[in-house]
Design an enzyme around this catalytic site. Structure first.
Site, PDB file in Angstrom:
ATOM      1  N   MET A  87       0.846  -1.200   0.000  1.00  0.00           N
ATOM      2  CA  MET A  87       0.000   0.000   0.000  1.00  0.00           C
ATOM      3  C   MET A  87       0.873   1.238   0.000  1.00  0.00           C
ATOM      4  O   MET A  87       1.892   1.300   0.656  1.00  0.00           O
ATOM      5  CB  MET A  87      -0.880   0.043   1.252  1.00  0.00           C
ATOM      6  N   CYS A  88       0.448   2.122  -0.654  1.00  0.00           N
ATOM      7  CA  CYS A  88       1.146   3.418  -0.687  1.00  0.00           C
ATOM      8  C   CYS A  88       0.660   4.288   0.472  1.00  0.00           C
ATOM      9  O   CYS A  88      -0.117   3.854   1.321  1.00  0.00           O
ATOM     10  CB  CYS A  88       0.850   4.132  -2.001  1.00  0.00           C
ATOM     11  N   ARG A  89       1.120   5.487   0.483  1.00  0.00           N
ATOM     12  CA  ARG A  89       0.666   6.493   1.453  1.00  0.00           C
ATOM     13  C   ARG A  89       0.336   7.752   0.660  1.00  0.00           C
ATOM     14  O   ARG A  89       1.071   8.101  -0.276  1.00  0.00           O
ATOM     15  CB  ARG A  89       1.760   6.844   2.474  1.00  0.00           C
TER      16      ARG A  89
END
Ligand code: GLN
Length: 229
Positions: free
Chosen positions: A1-3
């Site tokens: 997952m990115c931010r």
């Protein structure tokens, strides 16, 4: 997952938003605090912002880790905007690694970032020709940018079609922020001069509020509305 992160309010510099906060996107690129999927966000980054030159936002994306973008530190203090959307990327398995797969994705005045993963097979074939990349997030962005006002409905429908999907989205047209929490963390901070939405708080201000899962957020500098999805 990115931010990811969005700011809407009084102008702030890219340095103030991305680089200077103790736990801002720069720090989150190597040491996120609330990331449940993946450990670092080293597969690129991107930022979009609005300025006086034209209605469409400016955009800078790169396949390098944010910490390795050597020129950003000197440029970021000189770029200020009242609406900024930025992301750091941890690529999902099998997804392309070039900058066209990095958020934010853009169409017209709109910018969109996706934290998560989705089975591209559940997305309409009609979205593909407008996708900036074959990356799942880019195809999802093309689908969602076809109907920005239906963000909540479309995210819920995609989530129903792919129960394993994580669909945290940030979307802006420069005048308001829309966001979904669907499978990952999202927090909101209202200040005296604006509103921030972020995958995780970029500092320890006690005013940060966690957004419940399966929620649509509609925010302006003056108001934050949460709607269950
Ligand atoms: N699935 C997207 C990608 O591969 C986003 C990944 C993420 O949220 N980490 O880039």
């Amino acid at each position: 997952m990115c931010r990811h992160l969005a700011w809407l309010g009084a102008p702030r510099t890219l340095a103030q938003l991305l680089l200077e906060p103790e736990h801002g996107l720069l720090r989150q690129s190597w040491a996120p605090r609330r990331q449940a999927h993946g450990t670092v966000n080293a597969d690129g980054w991107g930022v979009g912002w609005y300025g006086p030159a034209r209605p469409e936002p400016a955009r800078w994306r790169s396949a390098r880790p944010l910490w390795a973008e050597a020129s950003l530190a000197s440029v970021a203090p000189h770029v200020a905007s009242g609406c900024v959307l930025a992301a750091v990327r941890s690529a999902s398995a099998g997804m392309p690694g070039d900058e066209s797969a990095c958020a934010p994705f853009a169409r017209g005045r709109a910018l969109l970032s996706h934290n998560g993963v989705v089975d591209r097979a559940v997305l309409p074939a009609a979205a593909w020709p407008r996708a900036e990349s074959v990356c799942d997030s880019a195809v999802l962005a093309a689908h969602l940018l076809d109907a920005p006002d239906a963000l909540g409905e479309r995210v819920a429908a995609v989530g129903a079609a792919d129960p394993g999907a994580r669909l945290n989205v940030l979307l802006t047209d420069g005048g308001r922020l829309l966001a979904t929490a669907w499978g990952d963390t999202l927090s909101v901070l209202q200040t005296a001069d604006g509103v921030a939405l972020a995958s995780e708080p970029f500092d320890d201000d006690p005013a940060w509020r966690d957004v419940p899962d399966r929620t649509l957020v509609t925010a302006t500098p003056a108001s934050v509305e949460l709607t269950a999805l």
